[in-house]
Design an enzyme around this catalytic site. Sequence first.
Site, PDB file in Angstrom:
ATOM      1  N   LYS A  13      11.427  -5.470  -6.263  1.00  0.00           N
ATOM      2  CA  LYS A  13      10.093  -5.150  -5.745  1.00  0.00           C
ATOM      3  C   LYS A  13       9.020  -6.104  -6.289  1.00  0.00           C
ATOM      4  CE  LYS A  13      11.131  -0.207  -5.018  1.00  0.00           C
ATOM      5  NZ  LYS A  13      10.651   1.192  -5.258  1.00  0.00           N
ATOM      6  N   TYR A  68       9.931   2.308   4.760  1.00  0.00           N
ATOM      7  CA  TYR A  68       9.863   3.603   4.076  1.00  0.00           C
ATOM      8  C   TYR A  68       9.425   4.737   5.012  1.00  0.00           C
ATOM      9  CZ  TYR A  68      10.660   1.694  -0.632  1.00  0.00           C
ATOM     10  OH  TYR A  68      11.217   1.124  -1.751  1.00  0.00           O
ATOM     11  N   ASN A  92       8.595   0.674  -9.788  1.00  0.00           N
ATOM     12  CA  ASN A  92       9.857   0.912 -10.492  1.00  0.00           C
ATOM     13  C   ASN A  92      10.917  -0.174 -10.257  1.00  0.00           C
ATOM     14  OD1 ASN A  92      10.538   1.576  -7.915  1.00  0.00           O
ATOM     15  ND2 ASN A  92      11.001   3.726  -8.320  1.00  0.00           N
ATOM     16  N   HIS A 103      14.660  -1.245  -5.466  1.00  0.00           N
ATOM     17  CA  HIS A 103      15.097  -0.252  -4.482  1.00  0.00           C
ATOM     18  C   HIS A 103      16.624  -0.240  -4.456  1.00  0.00           C
ATOM     19  CE1 HIS A 103      15.549   1.944  -0.707  1.00  0.00           C
ATOM     20  NE2 HIS A 103      16.429   1.024  -0.362  1.00  0.00           N
ATOM     21  N   GLU A 161      19.115  -0.498   6.442  1.00  0.00           N
ATOM     22  CA  GLU A 161      18.185  -1.260   5.601  1.00  0.00           C
ATOM     23  C   GLU A 161      18.566  -2.736   5.554  1.00  0.00           C
ATOM     24  OE1 GLU A 161      17.097   2.512   2.654  1.00  0.00           O
ATOM     25  OE2 GLU A 161      18.251   0.815   1.866  1.00  0.00           O
TER      26      GLU A 161
HETATM   27  N1  UDP Z   1       7.648   6.900  -5.148  1.00  0.00           N
HETATM   28  C1  UDP Z   1       6.392   7.132  -5.682  1.00  0.00           C
HETATM   29  N2  UDP Z   1       6.101   8.388  -6.150  1.00  0.00           N
HETATM   30  C2  UDP Z   1       6.991   9.418  -6.100  1.00  0.00           C
HETATM   31  C3  UDP Z   1       8.252   9.192  -5.533  1.00  0.00           C
HETATM   32  C4  UDP Z   1       8.552   7.916  -5.078  1.00  0.00           C
HETATM   33  O1  UDP Z   1       5.568   6.215  -5.748  1.00  0.00           O
HETATM   34  O2  UDP Z   1       6.657  10.529  -6.539  1.00  0.00           O
HETATM   35  C5  UDP Z   1       7.990   5.552  -4.648  1.00  0.00           C
HETATM   36  C6  UDP Z   1       8.880   4.790  -5.621  1.00  0.00           C
HETATM   37  O3  UDP Z   1       8.535   3.410  -5.559  1.00  0.00           O
HETATM   38  C7  UDP Z   1      10.249   5.057  -5.059  1.00  0.00           C
HETATM   39  C8  UDP Z   1       9.966   5.025  -3.556  1.00  0.00           C
HETATM   40  O4  UDP Z   1       8.708   5.659  -3.433  1.00  0.00           O
HETATM   41  O5  UDP Z   1      11.181   4.063  -5.468  1.00  0.00           O
HETATM   42  C9  UDP Z   1      10.992   5.738  -2.694  1.00  0.00           C
HETATM   43  O6  UDP Z   1      11.164   7.061  -3.179  1.00  0.00           O
HETATM   44  P1  UDP Z   1      12.619   7.690  -3.335  1.00  0.00           P
HETATM   45  O7  UDP Z   1      12.427   9.129  -3.624  1.00  0.00           O
HETATM   46  O8  UDP Z   1      13.444   7.319  -2.156  1.00  0.00           O
HETATM   47  O9  UDP Z   1      13.143   6.999  -4.664  1.00  0.00           O
HETATM   48  P2  UDP Z   1      14.299   5.904  -4.899  1.00  0.00           P
HETATM   49  O10 UDP Z   1      15.348   6.134  -3.831  1.00  0.00           O
HETATM   50  O11 UDP Z   1      13.635   4.547  -4.790  1.00  0.00           O
HETATM   51  O12 UDP Z   1      14.807   6.163  -6.274  1.00  0.00           O
HETATM   52 MG    MG Z   2      15.246   6.388  -1.825  1.00  0.00          MG
END
Ligand code: UDP
Ligand code: MG
Length: 143
Positions: A11, A51, A114, A117, A128
């Site tokens: 990212k 997303y 974070n 992805h 994706e």
């Molecule tokens: N995210 C965020 N706040 C939250 C949950 C998710 O900003 O409370 C963002 C974060 O960058 C995350 C992305 O949205 O990686 C996608 O969320 P997901 O729950 O799919 O998490 P991931 O699969 O990336 O672990």
């Molecule tokens: Mg996810």
Amino acid sequence: MAIERTLTILKPDCVRKNLVGEVTRRIQKAGFDILAMKMTRLTPDTAAGFYAVHKGKPFFDSLVEFMSSGPCVPMILEKENAIEDFRKLIGSTNPEEADEGTIRADFADSVGENIVHGSDSVENGKLEAAYFFSEQEVVANKS
Ligand code: UDP
Ligand code: MG
């Protein structure tokens, strides 16, 4: 166990922190083969499309803004059990809850920023991967 593919994105925070090399090294050390990779920059529209499943959630607008804030590095990765093993390598979405030694625990600043992805299923991984790469760009398919 089956050979699977997953789509990762290093990212914009990963790129800004000059961690592309370190994170890629960890991915390769963990046994993932890189089938495709490039540096690109998402527009707000392409980030929102990627997303789309999170549309309407409270963090959606900030997620779109962050993901389009600078260049990122998508990759298609292949390995036995890739989906689950990659999620283990990166750790929980929230770095404060991520296991010690995972990429997010070591490098992520917040639940939003974070570092990486990872696809959550083989099916989504295919969708994706197609979002970022044409068949011709999946170099390992050519051999
Ligand atoms: N995210 C965020 N706040 C939250 C949950 C998710 O900003 O409370 C963002 C974060 O960058 C995350 C992305 O949205 O990686 C996608 O969320 P997901 O729950 O799919 O998490 P991931 O699969 O990336 O672990
Ligand atoms: Mg996810």
